[in-house]
Design an enzyme around this catalytic site. Sequence first.
Site, mmCIF file in Angstrom:
data_model
loop_
_atom_site.group_PDB
_atom_site.id
_atom_site.type_symbol
_atom_site.label_atom_id
_atom_site.label_comp_id
_atom_site.label_asym_id
_atom_site.label_seq_id
_atom_site.Cartn_x
_atom_site.Cartn_y
_atom_site.Cartn_z
ATOM 1 C CD GLU A 13 -2.883 1.002 2.501
ATOM 2 O OE1 GLU A 13 -1.772 1.375 3.394
ATOM 3 O OE2 GLU A 13 -3.979 1.413 2.801
ATOM 4 C CG HIS A 39 2.476 3.743 4.095
ATOM 5 N ND1 HIS A 39 1.827 2.290 3.491
ATOM 6 C CD2 HIS A 39 2.183 3.015 5.184
ATOM 7 C CE1 HIS A 39 1.691 1.610 4.126
ATOM 8 N NE2 HIS A 39 1.496 1.866 5.610
ATOM 9 C CG ASP A 50 0.789 -0.771 5.804
ATOM 10 O OD1 ASP A 50 1.632 -0.519 6.795
ATOM 11 O OD2 ASP A 50 -0.485 -1.045 5.656
ATOM 12 C CG HIS A 55 -3.230 -2.754 5.983
ATOM 13 N ND1 HIS A 55 -2.882 -1.732 5.127
ATOM 14 C CD2 HIS A 55 -4.726 -3.307 4.978
ATOM 15 C CE1 HIS A 55 -4.128 -1.502 3.976
ATOM 16 N NE2 HIS A 55 -4.611 -2.934 3.873
ATOM 17 C CD GLU A 78 -7.002 -0.096 4.842
ATOM 18 O OE1 GLU A 78 -6.523 -0.549 5.573
ATOM 19 O OE2 GLU A 78 -7.286 0.997 4.044
ATOM 20 C CG HIS A 123 -1.573 5.653 5.439
ATOM 21 N ND1 HIS A 123 -1.175 3.937 5.403
ATOM 22 C CD2 HIS A 123 -1.838 6.594 4.266
ATOM 23 C CE1 HIS A 123 -1.397 4.060 4.642
ATOM 24 N NE2 HIS A 123 -1.102 5.116 3.640
ATOM 25 C CD GLU A 128 1.366 3.503 8.821
ATOM 26 O OE1 GLU A 128 1.031 2.069 8.508
ATOM 27 O OE2 GLU A 128 1.557 4.506 7.367
#
Lengths: 269, 269, 269, 269, 269, 269
Positions: free
Chosen positions: A35, A37, A46, A121, A123, A178, A183
Amino acid sequence: MTTDSPFAAELAWPDYLARVRDAKSPILIPLGSMEQHGHHMPLHVDVLLPTEFARRVALEIGGLVAPPFCYGYKSQQKCGGGNHMPGTVSLEGATLVNALRDVLKEFARHGSREFAIINGHFENSWFITEAVDLALRELRWDGITDVKVVVLSYWDFVTEETIARLYPDGFPGWAVEHGGVLETSLMLALHPQLVSLERAVDHAPASFPPYDVYPVKPEWTPASGTLSSPKHASKEKGRILLDVCTEGIAKALRDEFQLSAAARRSAAA
Amino acid sequence: MTTDSPFAAELAWPDYLARVRDAKSPILIPLGSMEQHGHHMPLHVDVLLPTEFARRVALEIGGLVAPPFCYGYKSQQKCGGGNHMPGTVSLEGATLVNALRDVLKEFARHGSREFAIINGHFENSWFITEAVDLALRELRWDGITDVKVVVLSYWDFVTEETIARLYPDGFPGWAVEHGGVLETSLMLALHPQLVSLERAVDHAPASFPPYDVYPVKPEWTPASGTLSSPKHASKEKGRILLDVCTEGIAKALRDEFQLSAAARRSAAA
Amino acid sequence: MTTDSPFAAELAWPDYLARVRDAKSPILIPLGSMEQHGHHMPLHVDVLLPTEFARRVALEIGGLVAPPFCYGYKSQQKCGGGNHMPGTVSLEGATLVNALRDVLKEFARHGSREFAIINGHFENSWFITEAVDLALRELRWDGITDVKVVVLSYWDFVTEETIARLYPDGFPGWAVEHGGVLETSLMLALHPQLVSLERAVDHAPASFPPYDVYPVKPEWTPASGTLSSPKHASKEKGRILLDVCTEGIAKALRDEFQLSAAARRSAAA
Amino acid sequence: MTTDSPFAAELAWPDYLARVRDAKSPILIPLGSMEQHGHHMPLHVDVLLPTEFARRVALEIGGLVAPPFCYGYKSQQKCGGGNHMPGTVSLEGATLVNALRDVLKEFARHGSREFAIINGHFENSWFITEAVDLALRELRWDGITDVKVVVLSYWDFVTEETIARLYPDGFPGWAVEHGGVLETSLMLALHPQLVSLERAVDHAPASFPPYDVYPVKPEWTPASGTLSSPKHASKEKGRILLDVCTEGIAKALRDEFQLSAAARRSAAA
Amino acid sequence: MTTDSPFAAELAWPDYLARVRDAKSPILIPLGSMEQHGHHMPLHVDVLLPTEFARRVALEIGGLVAPPFCYGYKSQQKCGGGNHMPGTVSLEGATLVNALRDVLKEFARHGSREFAIINGHFENSWFITEAVDLALRELRWDGITDVKVVVLSYWDFVTEETIARLYPDGFPGWAVEHGGVLETSLMLALHPQLVSLERAVDHAPASFPPYDVYPVKPEWTPASGTLSSPKHASKEKGRILLDVCTEGIAKALRDEFQLSAAARRSAAA
Amino acid sequence: MTTDSPFAAELAWPDYLARVRDAKSPILIPLGSMEQHGHHMPLHVDVLLPTEFARRVALEIGGLVAPPFCYGYKSQQKCGGGNHMPGTVSLEGATLVNALRDVLKEFARHGSREFAIINGHFENSWFITEAVDLALRELRWDGITDVKVVVLSYWDFVTEETIARLYPDGFPGWAVEHGGVLETSLMLALHPQLVSLERAVDHAPASFPPYDVYPVKPEWTPASGTLSSPKHASKEKGRILLDVCTEGIAKALRDEFQLSAAARRSAAA
């Protein structure tokens, strides 16, 4: 050749078997995604982060880390920028559910009874829930009823105190973290060569209405792909987060698992 | 932060996008397994090897390597020792099919049109076939009809000459090569610290009747888990294999793909 | 009305039940396809041949032949000419898996415990593997744990000696035997009225690179649809193949199955 | 080798292609089952009958008969005796749906646009409906929108007059005709060697309450497995039924299909 | 707050539990559809009617009515007008099967062992059959083997006498009753404010050939959407139908279920 | 008979069609569950509340309310008490996904292009996301690309100000609101006869560790089934919540949808 790696896949099968059978090593399964970032971090953040948490915790409690899930559920606009973003490669819900179900059942077939899903992650969360439920059901049908699965996302172990310390100007909330301070700081502490903080785009936290729209409205996602600015990220914050979350997760698993004496000793050491 | 890694997931999205859009980098997807490979090698041999072939070929032709599939289809007794062996953690056929289908479709959604599946686990083969067929069909339904997928297993690029050179005493056949000279030599050349040749069990190649039986008859699988002896494996043989297969795969992809001028130049260099 | 047909579906239910219950007749399930086999043979070669092997073996060991699967998995270019060829009508992988799973479970519900899958279409192989695994699992969930399934393709019982005898000019390999000497000879021996050898196209064995490409490249498949020439096929070769394979399969099943005394007597006669 | 068989699978692919392309032969797909039909008839009655109707109609209208479906949906107590009966081997609903969907799509891929499903097993009916709907949808997604499918069960073409003639003592209804006068008469006319009328059990038509119970109550099914007595069956009645139904089905397909001139001529002859 | 509603969902969980555990209340599940019913009736006729029958019967036998299924299987032209009609919103077959399977299993998990499916939409019938079979199988795998499910459609309880009384000019058959006298009379008796008899279109019963065609031929369906005229519907007929069907269903369930003493008393009262 | 009900299923099809075609009424689909809500509320709270919000909003913007989903995804311990609780009857994830996918596609087939999912059960959220994605994809394959779906949960429209007003002693968070002040107040305002506040159990908000455990640990859920105390619930608070959420949702849909002039007028009135 190592016989005591925390990574299950680095072991030869007799060593793996000894760990699972005798030491009753719990299995920690990191779940990530591919994904975007933002401009300043790579696509596998992730995967790297939960794998590292799993490794650290495994070393503390005598567990084994399974190969990570490198693809996850579809990125959502309000927490991951959206699945329309370049570089984001996702699985259907059913695919993720079935893959995790399969893997859990296979490890249980070898004799493992304690599992921790280490999610990186957001989701993935509800598809993990479903996968665990289906795996437990099929194991039950096979007469295996003593399996225990702990499901967690590492950021849920960041304490209120740590949030206050890391976000002195106010915490924007996990939803828009995010590619932000959390992160990025963790990546700076662990893989600084994979971060280009100078490429990071500084912008106000993304703000969304209290609903979702499909197909996504691309203009809702900041052009950078991050949902809040990583500019206040730092290696030091990353180290604090690493410590706090590792400690929290290790404690949780010690509380929940029937660790072998050896593992407990190692854990207590 | 690298902007020219051969690994897609190590890139930030703008760099990834540039590679896919402008350089028309093909996507190489390594497919492996978590499967026992005897006493002398770890459980992720089938992930490490195709990932390395993908990396080398990607560097040659200007491609990008997708995150590998760390779990594969159920190990079979006559080519992988069997799914009953400790450490072997597999997916259902439908799960593998759907996961690869999803990933292919996602990369195509970003604009990629050329794919190579680099398989490192024999048992994956037919589920790859089905996944590719389903992905092409759904892409077609979305109006995307110019996708091309090359499917290969790296050992199929070992030439007759190489076989003669590496197996002077006779080639037992790929089927029983599981954990034998090929894989062990490659691992010695690439990851010597993950191999303990001294733990390898020397035994005659496994011999099976011309049929399969289910549930498996465990006594058919050598106790070691390998199907032929790795004792004649060597780092030198591994290097030869690396070169031969890399060259063969790179040529195949150059033949099949419409590489960009830049990629061709890089490939020809 | 026959009470001792080898074909299960030709029996009335009381006779069927007696055979399954008392004589413990194993069930042999032929799996074929609807697939082009060149200009000189019809589309159901892959059904007729395994059904006939099943019949012959059933007579030898006291088994019962189930109705054949008339459709199989998608034809592949390098072993069956490809699924784009006219007349080839195939099933999705999951459909074939589920159909065979269902049928195995149903026969087991009646009391059968020994099964042989007699495959006549190479492409079916791995979906048979998956179907058997799923069927055994669901039967296990129903408390039925004593089922045994032998999976075979009839050509795997052609011995080295027979190959040497039948292919004096060299054996092109099973992969390109599609519509070639093996299948054509068997059809000439069994159903000469369904073969027009004079329409057969004589061509060199098809030669393929060590990878697959999707969508298929039609030019890879010889225009005839066969992958090697059937011109050296003959009724005599067909008879030899019939004998060798029947004998080999019957021996395998006698070795693996707990045949009833009556069946053994019949088999030994 | 025949080039004008009504059975598609008996043709070589060039002949098949010519029929489908130029003569626009409709495809007739017989759907049956493996289901007990009492003491006096074999288990494949439901395959033999629709296949024969398909053959006769194909000859009349210039169509082609696809390989039959030898397994069908689970037998129900009130129309087929029930799936608990020995010899009855059935598919899950989803399996049958997907198999027929696949086959329809494949024939359409070759260019066929007109299909008739010739059903011989009542329990298949609604899964045929679903399969046709799914096939048409996926064909539509592939841009194929001119497919027409006629779905029928042969007994629905028995006219009121014929019923009056064949059942002078009153018609028990199709529901309990299972193994009764209709099917037995047809089998006597077509395959007398597969019928043992002397083994038939004479009993009053089964009578059921206006609901179903699951798991089935075995005592509801007559011990014979038939739901009404076949004792008044005869070869003559079978011939009448053959004629009436063949004529009715052929007329229906002529009404619905755009038969080629050649097929029309042949049909009118 | 009610503690004795016949509707399970109107109870608080302790009251629900008491009913299921102690009173052994059977669960009645109404299945309907969202389907056009002509100009004179709303789209949820098939939900309202079976829910009301379930309620009445539940009161008689001490059962509990589950929340109804508001969507059903695709409307068919010859019994419901067809799925192309405006307002008709249907589920795929597999979706309906899985939804009913899930719900049955969940109620059984709470301790319920007796179920009645009260169907109000003809097209649901065979998917109910499959759902019940799958639910019983999975419950069996969970060791629950004492579940009993009665499946019924309310109109099957209309007696011959009632038909003669209600259709003095001849009964057109249930198939074309869609939106006709039966449903309209019941709605007039129960929900007169939802019926506009003056908008009903008077037309002869629809007449169809003995086969189906897909895609549907819209001209086969009367423009009104009803398949026979409701003009002879009346509140009085509705009351008769209500009584006859309620009585019939209640008797069937009393016959089949092991009702608790309390429920029996209430039922006998 | 009403022709202007906000409930789609209460209309006859011509009236429904007119609303969808000409007035371009958006479709609002309420999703609920059958889930325990403590001792003081019934099992269908999660159906009643979103259905009422949908009705109010539909009246404001000229939309139509679809029949509600009466069953939802499995209750989770930390937000709904857990799926082990009596009375909670849930669907598998895939079942819910497919059901909502089907329904969306069907409404779109009639011409609707604007949809709002009005969710009343937190656990449904991610399966709604997947359902919408799958529906949009299949519609796209059918050439329908102008569909817009708004997904919302009604409580997300409770403003900060309202929270401050309703929870003067501090807001425990939505997660533990299950059966608490929000839902109970709304039920008191709408369906007081379905609430027994005197049966409500007063207890501190449930507190959970930052992870989940499966199988659930029943001792984590308060014995009452509620996760926080409803004792401060009141009809007045319910009215405030009704107004705030209705207004918020109506505004969101007005912002997102291309309402017809008539609907706008009605909305503005």
